[in-house]
Design a protein around this motif. Structure first.
Motif, mmCIF file in Angstrom:
data_model
loop_
_atom_site.group_PDB
_atom_site.id
_atom_site.type_symbol
_atom_site.label_atom_id
_atom_site.label_comp_id
_atom_site.label_asym_id
_atom_site.label_seq_id
_atom_site.Cartn_x
_atom_site.Cartn_y
_atom_site.Cartn_z
ATOM 1 N N GLU A 260 4.011 -15.556 -17.002
ATOM 2 C CA GLU A 260 3.790 -16.606 -17.801
ATOM 3 C C GLU A 260 3.968 -18.055 -17.054
ATOM 4 O OE1 GLU A 260 1.744 -16.949 -20.212
ATOM 5 O OE2 GLU A 260 2.134 -14.842 -21.415
ATOM 6 N N TYR A 261 3.392 -17.968 -15.639
ATOM 7 C CA TYR A 261 3.643 -18.963 -14.737
ATOM 8 C C TYR A 261 3.091 -20.704 -15.268
ATOM 9 C CZ TYR A 261 5.057 -15.561 -11.320
ATOM 10 O OH TYR A 261 5.680 -14.464 -10.682
ATOM 11 N N GLY A 262 2.066 -20.343 -15.983
ATOM 12 C CA GLY A 262 1.376 -21.775 -16.530
ATOM 13 C C GLY A 262 2.446 -22.545 -17.429
ATOM 14 N N ILE A 263 3.446 -21.579 -18.175
ATOM 15 C CA ILE A 263 4.281 -22.291 -19.149
ATOM 16 C C ILE A 263 5.309 -23.074 -18.163
ATOM 17 C CG2 ILE A 263 5.977 -21.917 -20.747
ATOM 18 C CD1 ILE A 263 4.161 -19.779 -22.037
ATOM 19 N N GLY A 264 5.538 -22.027 -17.225
ATOM 20 C CA GLY A 264 6.841 -22.815 -16.355
ATOM 21 C C GLY A 264 6.148 -24.207 -15.638
ATOM 22 N N GLN A 265 5.043 -24.018 -15.372
ATOM 23 C CA GLN A 265 4.361 -25.355 -14.545
ATOM 24 C C GLN A 265 4.473 -26.658 -15.476
ATOM 25 O OE1 GLN A 265 4.546 -25.439 -11.209
ATOM 26 N NE2 GLN A 265 2.397 -26.426 -11.126
ATOM 27 N N ARG A 266 4.062 -26.260 -16.860
ATOM 28 C CA ARG A 266 4.194 -27.081 -17.845
ATOM 29 C C ARG A 266 5.333 -27.708 -18.171
ATOM 30 N NH1 ARG A 266 2.650 -26.882 -23.513
ATOM 31 N NH2 ARG A 266 2.393 -24.803 -23.080
ATOM 32 N N LEU A 267 6.153 -26.817 -18.194
ATOM 33 C CA LEU A 267 7.923 -27.276 -18.551
ATOM 34 C C LEU A 267 8.129 -28.270 -17.268
ATOM 35 C CD1 LEU A 267 10.133 -26.758 -20.226
ATOM 36 C CD2 LEU A 267 11.014 -24.907 -18.853
ATOM 37 N N PHE A 268 7.906 -27.924 -16.072
ATOM 38 C CA PHE A 268 8.527 -28.665 -14.972
ATOM 39 C C PHE A 268 7.654 -30.003 -15.015
ATOM 40 C CE2 PHE A 268 6.877 -29.883 -10.521
ATOM 41 C CZ PHE A 268 8.259 -30.354 -10.093
ATOM 42 N N ARG A 269 6.559 -30.125 -15.289
ATOM 43 C CA ARG A 269 6.069 -31.418 -15.306
ATOM 44 C C ARG A 269 6.682 -32.155 -16.409
ATOM 45 N NH1 ARG A 269 1.042 -28.632 -14.330
ATOM 46 N NH2 ARG A 269 0.764 -28.647 -16.519
ATOM 47 N N LYS A 270 6.772 -31.993 -17.511
ATOM 48 C CA LYS A 270 7.373 -32.384 -18.870
ATOM 49 C C LYS A 270 8.890 -32.912 -18.328
ATOM 50 C CE LYS A 270 3.764 -32.363 -21.347
ATOM 51 N NZ LYS A 270 2.990 -33.476 -21.507
ATOM 52 N N SER A 271 9.442 -31.990 -17.620
ATOM 53 C CA SER A 271 10.921 -32.213 -17.151
ATOM 54 C C SER A 271 11.058 -33.287 -16.275
ATOM 55 C CB SER A 271 11.498 -31.078 -16.677
ATOM 56 O OG SER A 271 11.650 -29.868 -17.542
ATOM 57 N N LEU A 272 10.087 -33.617 -15.142
ATOM 58 C CA LEU A 272 10.020 -34.484 -14.422
ATOM 59 C C LEU A 272 9.784 -36.065 -15.147
ATOM 60 C CD1 LEU A 272 7.616 -33.574 -11.654
ATOM 61 C CD2 LEU A 272 9.918 -33.985 -11.214
ATOM 62 N N ILE A 273 9.102 -35.948 -16.235
ATOM 63 C CA ILE A 273 9.038 -37.346 -17.049
ATOM 64 C C ILE A 273 10.533 -37.401 -17.664
ATOM 65 C CG2 ILE A 273 7.693 -38.613 -18.901
ATOM 66 C CD1 ILE A 273 5.524 -36.831 -18.053
ATOM 67 N N LEU A 274 10.903 -36.639 -18.253
ATOM 68 C CA LEU A 274 12.209 -36.684 -18.936
ATOM 69 C C LEU A 274 13.388 -37.298 -18.171
ATOM 70 C CD1 LEU A 274 13.675 -36.288 -21.905
ATOM 71 C CD2 LEU A 274 14.079 -34.218 -21.034
ATOM 72 N N MET A 275 13.306 -36.608 -16.783
ATOM 73 C CA MET A 275 14.311 -36.966 -15.888
ATOM 74 C C MET A 275 14.048 -38.254 -15.469
ATOM 75 S SD MET A 275 16.575 -34.639 -15.149
ATOM 76 C CE MET A 275 16.337 -34.659 -17.052
ATOM 77 N N LEU A 276 13.075 -38.863 -14.977
ATOM 78 C CA LEU A 276 12.766 -40.174 -14.886
ATOM 79 C C LEU A 276 13.633 -41.409 -15.727
ATOM 80 C CD1 LEU A 276 11.657 -42.278 -12.838
ATOM 81 C CD2 LEU A 276 9.414 -42.074 -14.033
ATOM 82 N N ALA A 277 13.026 -40.920 -16.957
ATOM 83 C CA ALA A 277 13.749 -41.694 -18.068
ATOM 84 C C ALA A 277 15.325 -41.605 -17.938
ATOM 85 C CB ALA A 277 13.176 -41.350 -19.585
ATOM 86 N N MET A 278 15.831 -40.348 -18.064
ATOM 87 C CA MET A 278 17.089 -40.360 -18.035
ATOM 88 C C MET A 278 17.956 -40.838 -16.802
ATOM 89 S SD MET A 278 18.331 -38.433 -20.822
ATOM 90 C CE MET A 278 19.709 -38.147 -20.186
ATOM 91 N N GLY A 279 17.202 -41.057 -15.840
ATOM 92 C CA GLY A 279 17.759 -41.837 -14.382
ATOM 93 C C GLY A 279 17.874 -43.058 -14.595
ATOM 94 N N VAL A 280 16.664 -43.678 -15.189
ATOM 95 C CA VAL A 280 16.910 -45.143 -15.511
ATOM 96 C C VAL A 280 17.977 -45.509 -16.612
ATOM 97 C CG1 VAL A 280 15.396 -46.985 -16.756
ATOM 98 C CG2 VAL A 280 14.375 -45.648 -15.063
#
Length: 545
Positions: A92-112
């Motif tokens: 289920e590689y598609g789910i992993g890709q979607r999870l990666f993209r959402k995590s990037l947004i979350l990480m940007l907010a957490m970093g700020v």
């Protein structure tokens, strides 16, 4: 239950991935840690009488920063690698890709948010030392981008691709060390400036390094985007997971990573805020003298043992996705084999590394900091304690990879209690060694409980692991005696106070120690048993029968 050919093939594949991944992560960690320690070599010359004070400011800043860093990433990179490995195992590689993209947004907010928090709290965290305020604030900048860097590493690790992470670690450290070395030289030697300004630029160098590492990982991702898109296109696409559920799952899995990843730094922070007050109860000394004593174990020794502890961290990063994938397959035999192999590989590498560092503590400490009898003794003791730090790191990762998060947190909590209870009496009896004693007791307690739990629930080959541990300890002791003897013999010819001559002593004694240990583990076939492959070609090259 018999082992089918498919099971044996899976075991061999997991073993191969573990060894290959550990090799990449170990190489990246070792080289990056060595680079991360190299900057210290010219500091005693450039900073002069302010060297230990500068090193203490640097260490205190980084210890607080490390906790903010773990919070800013929220343990998500480790959890992401674990979840991506899980979904990839299900095709289920598609789910992993979607999870990666959402995590990037979350990480940007957490970093700020984390960067703003560290910047604002700097005067409070300084605890009355105005020199620490600019140091803490300079460390708020890397918090903006390191979460993105970490999440990309977690993505590649989920695919069991450790090379991008390892290479980016090296590039990150190279850029950081280059910046901090140049700025320290310019401020202290050219402009004759303040050592606080030099330390502030040295800590800001983390931002420069993180930017370099992030750019490299973006390049790797773009290069592999076609292959990843093909895997996504050929996924089963049978599993429906909402974005909310994805994020809930990643956050739930990340909480243990936050605490486990920050555990060593949290213990160091206990030392940071308790050592001076407790020492004042037992000795008559100025704050300046106690700062210098604190630097011996918290800055100087910790900087060097981080090189050996990075071996364990590399294995831990590799173990998490592999354990998670094995857990998804539900193969009990594979899990038993994987747990035993991970612990045996840790013993084979970490124990001789720690013994070796203790054996060459004299020339090593002299090279980095200048000859100091107490500093060398503290480094020797720290080298043995590093085994407990490394073991805890690996065991915590194994438990998390097996979804035993509560157990990992519970045993860590017990270790913290031991640390807090033992801190005062340990400092009373052992003075500057006290924090190391309480830390060793804390992580030894947690590690014993974790090993007992793994054996209780998964029945891995504990007796075999102990037998091979005894062999590793015996060979490591022989190696230690030979190496320490070589150092003492070379000191009859070379000047132990010379940094340049210490390099020669290190090269000869380390080379001899490595040769002795390699010959012993190859001659006895212990390395073959642990690594799981025939090493006859190495024996032929080394002419070992």
């Amino acid at each position: 239950m018999t082992n089918s050919p498919e099971t044996k093939a899976t075991d061999r594949s997991s073993q191969s991935k573990m060894l290959r991944g550990s090799a990449w992560m170990t190489a990246g960690s070792i080289f990056s840690r060595i680079l991360g320690a190299v900057y210290v070599i010219p500091w005693p010359i450039w900073f002069g009488a302010n060297f230990l004070q500068a090193n203490t400011l640097f260490a205190k800043g980084y210890q607080i920063y490390s906790v903010f860093l773990v919070i800013s990433t929220a343990g998500i990179p480790g959890a992401l690698s674990k979840q991506i490995a899980r979904y990839n195992e299900m095709n289920e590689y598609g789910i992993g890709q979607r999870l990666f993209r959402k995590s990037l947004i979350l990480m940007l907010a957490m970093g700020v948010l984390s960067a703003l928090a560290l910047f604002a709290l700097a005067p409070v965290l300084a605890a009355g030392d105005p020199r620490m305020v600019p140091v803490f604030r300079s460390l708020s900048w890397p918090l903006l981008i390191i979460p993105l860097l970490s999440i990309m590493r977690g993505f590649f690790q989920g695919y069991a691709e450790m090379a991008p992470s390892a290479i980016s670690q090296f590039i990150e450290q190279a850029a950081r060390v280059l910046y901090m070395t140049v700025t320290a030289f310019m401020i202290m030697q050219v402009f004759k400036g303040s050592y606080v300004d030099a330390v502030t630029q040295a800590t800001f160098a983390a931002f420069i390094g993180a930017a370099a590492g992030l750019l490299l990982l973006i390049f790797y991702y773009l290069k592999q985007r076609g292959r990843i898109s093909e895997l996504v296109a050929n996924s089963n696409n049978e599993l429906e997971v909402s974005t909310t559920d994805l994020l809930k799952g990643i956050v739930r899995q990340s909480i243990p990573f936050i605490v486990i990843d920050a555990s060593v730094n949290l213990v160091y922070i206990i030392d940071q805020y308790t050592f001076n007050p407790m020492m004042h109860d037992f000795v008559v000394a100025s704050d300046h003298q106690l700062y210098n004593l604190y630097a011996l174990f918290a800055a100087n020794a910790n900087k060097l043992i981080s090189i050996t502890v990075s071996l364990a961290a590399a294995m831990a990063v590799t173990a998490i996705p592999l354990m998670s994938a094995a857990h998804v397959r539900g193969n009990q035999k594979e899990l038993q084999h994987q747990i035993g192999s991970t612990l045996q590989l840790f013993n084979l590498v970490m124990i001789p590394a720690a013994f070796g560092m203790a054996a060459v503590a004299g020339p090593l400490y002299t090279l980095f900091y200048a000859h100091d009898t107490l500093g060398i003794s503290v480094l020797q003791f720290s080298s043995y304690i590093s085994i407990m730090l490394g073991l805890f790191t690996v065991l915590g990762a194994v438990l998390q990879g097996l979804y035993q998060n509560r157990l990992a947190l519970f045993y860590l909590f017990i270790g913290f209690i031991v640390k807090i209870v033992a801190q005062y009496p340990a400092i009373y009896f052992f003075r500057v060694y006290g924090p190391l004693v309480s830390t060793g007791l804390a992580f030894a307690t947690s590690s014993v409980l974790m090993i007992a739990a793994l054996h209780r629930y998964y029945h891995f080959a504990l007796r075999k692991t102990i037998r091979r541990l005894i062999g590793v300890l015996g060979f490591s002791l022989v190696m230690y005696l030979v190496t320490a003897g070589a150092v003492k013999g070379l000191y009859l010819v070379f000047n132990p106070y010379s940094r340049l001559q210490s390099v020669l002593v290190l090269m000869i004694s380390v080379g001899l120690g490595v040769a002795v240990y390699a010959a012993l583990v190859l001659k006895s076939r212990l390395a073959d048993y642990v690594i799981g492959s025939n090493l006859d070609r190495f024996r032929r090259k080394l002419r070992i029968k």
